[in-house]
Scaffold this motif. Sequence first.
Motif, mmCIF file in Angstrom:
data_model
loop_
_atom_site.group_PDB
_atom_site.id
_atom_site.type_symbol
_atom_site.label_atom_id
_atom_site.label_comp_id
_atom_site.label_asym_id
_atom_site.label_seq_id
_atom_site.Cartn_x
_atom_site.Cartn_y
_atom_site.Cartn_z
ATOM 1 N N ARG A 52 1.649 0.421 5.932
ATOM 2 C CA ARG A 52 0.400 0.603 6.894
ATOM 3 C C ARG A 52 0.554 1.653 8.174
ATOM 4 O O ARG A 52 -0.236 2.209 8.337
ATOM 5 C CB ARG A 52 0.112 -0.691 7.556
ATOM 6 C CG ARG A 52 -1.242 -0.818 8.409
ATOM 7 C CD ARG A 52 -1.623 -2.028 9.052
ATOM 8 N NE ARG A 52 -1.984 -3.054 8.304
ATOM 9 C CZ ARG A 52 -1.321 -4.082 7.653
ATOM 10 N NH1 ARG A 52 -0.182 -4.341 8.070
ATOM 11 N NH2 ARG A 52 -1.982 -4.876 7.100
ATOM 12 N N GLU A 53 1.994 1.344 8.729
ATOM 13 C CA GLU A 53 2.364 2.313 9.376
ATOM 14 C C GLU A 53 2.516 4.000 9.048
ATOM 15 O O GLU A 53 1.919 4.743 9.974
ATOM 16 C CB GLU A 53 3.492 2.019 10.367
ATOM 17 C CG GLU A 53 3.918 2.934 11.509
ATOM 18 C CD GLU A 53 5.197 2.491 12.228
ATOM 19 O OE1 GLU A 53 5.932 3.237 12.925
ATOM 20 O OE2 GLU A 53 5.832 1.380 11.896
ATOM 21 N N ALA A 54 2.846 3.960 8.003
ATOM 22 C CA ALA A 54 3.015 5.285 7.360
ATOM 23 C C ALA A 54 1.776 5.953 7.103
ATOM 24 O O ALA A 54 1.618 7.128 7.220
ATOM 25 C CB ALA A 54 3.966 5.408 6.252
ATOM 26 N N LEU A 55 0.780 5.339 6.678
ATOM 27 C CA LEU A 55 -0.629 5.622 6.634
ATOM 28 C C LEU A 55 -1.466 6.051 7.574
ATOM 29 O O LEU A 55 -2.343 7.013 7.292
ATOM 30 C CB LEU A 55 -1.283 4.554 5.540
ATOM 31 C CG LEU A 55 -0.706 4.502 3.785
ATOM 32 C CD1 LEU A 55 -1.260 3.245 3.379
ATOM 33 C CD2 LEU A 55 -1.146 5.644 3.265
ATOM 34 N N GLY A 56 -1.216 5.345 8.638
ATOM 35 C CA GLY A 56 -2.086 5.616 9.770
ATOM 36 C C GLY A 56 -3.437 5.563 9.549
ATOM 37 O O GLY A 56 -3.725 4.390 9.212
ATOM 38 N N GLY A 57 -4.256 6.117 9.854
ATOM 39 C CA GLY A 57 -5.626 6.164 9.831
ATOM 40 C C GLY A 57 -6.153 5.706 8.339
ATOM 41 O O GLY A 57 -7.292 5.193 8.035
#
Length: 321
Positions: A52-57
């Motif tokens: 989730r953090e790596a995907l960002g928006g």
Amino acid sequence: MAPTAEPFTHPALFYADETDYLAGTLPFVEGGLAAGEPVAVAVPGQKLALLREALGGDADRVKLLDMEQAGRNPGRIIPRVLRGFADAHPGRRVRIIGEPIWQGRTAGEYPACAQHEALINHAFAGRDATILCPYDTAKLDEAVLADARVTHPVLIEDGVERASDAYAPDLIVSGYNLPLSRPPGAARLAYDADRLPDARHFALERAGRMGLPADRHDDVALAVAELTTNSVVHGGGAGTLWVWAEDDHLVCEVRDRGRLTDPLAGRRPARPGQIGGRGLLLVNYLSDLVRVHTGDEGTTVRCYFRLRRHDPSFRGVQTPV
């Protein structure tokens, strides 16, 4: 991952650390989004937060599921998680990351996990889907990784994709179709059509005595009702119910003279308007784990219900049984 002419692809991704994990999963997700494909990610909570953090928006464009909850019982992953997502997007190719095996899966859970991975190949044969299954090579037993090579036709390791020369998923389905031993002190009730209500009350009385939370009693009653009714209708007209406590779970086991011949029984979503054929599917949805053994001598279905609520900081057993 390179495109394929096959409608369904099912690679295993072997990763050793978080860098490997993101290198194998992030391009898979981003490639699906770029191609306009619906994308779902069902992985353990820690890995879900990492992605989730790596995907960002872009995370808002992906269906994110904590596999420690959605897939606690491996028997419900195909109908509820994988088919649930794919069937919601008819006529479109979908991409799914599914990680059903993590450090802490118990020895009792593992055979159901391995069979699940094998059965994906039957459940999605001919469908437009790619299901990528990550395996943590630093934390999982070598026996688990060896099984992954048998259940997945394609392997990805160190960024290299290749066909698995060990691929033979039906060997896993049959190999883990093992007799299930029960403790000698398990409470026992024989039943037939006239005693179906007795079987339900028998299980509920012991569930209360063993401390099962009250809001799970209906789950036990319904699961036992479905299994015992199946025995009467399809398993020779009668059966035997055992109930006991084991490792913080209430265990209900039903045995009869029937034989399950469909390896996907209980793993297909019910069709709209379907009459019958939902019993084992419902048991998978209600239970925290379901184990099955079937053969010429009969069928045993065992379902587990947690006796207490706890944070999913899972136990450390990882060796198959």
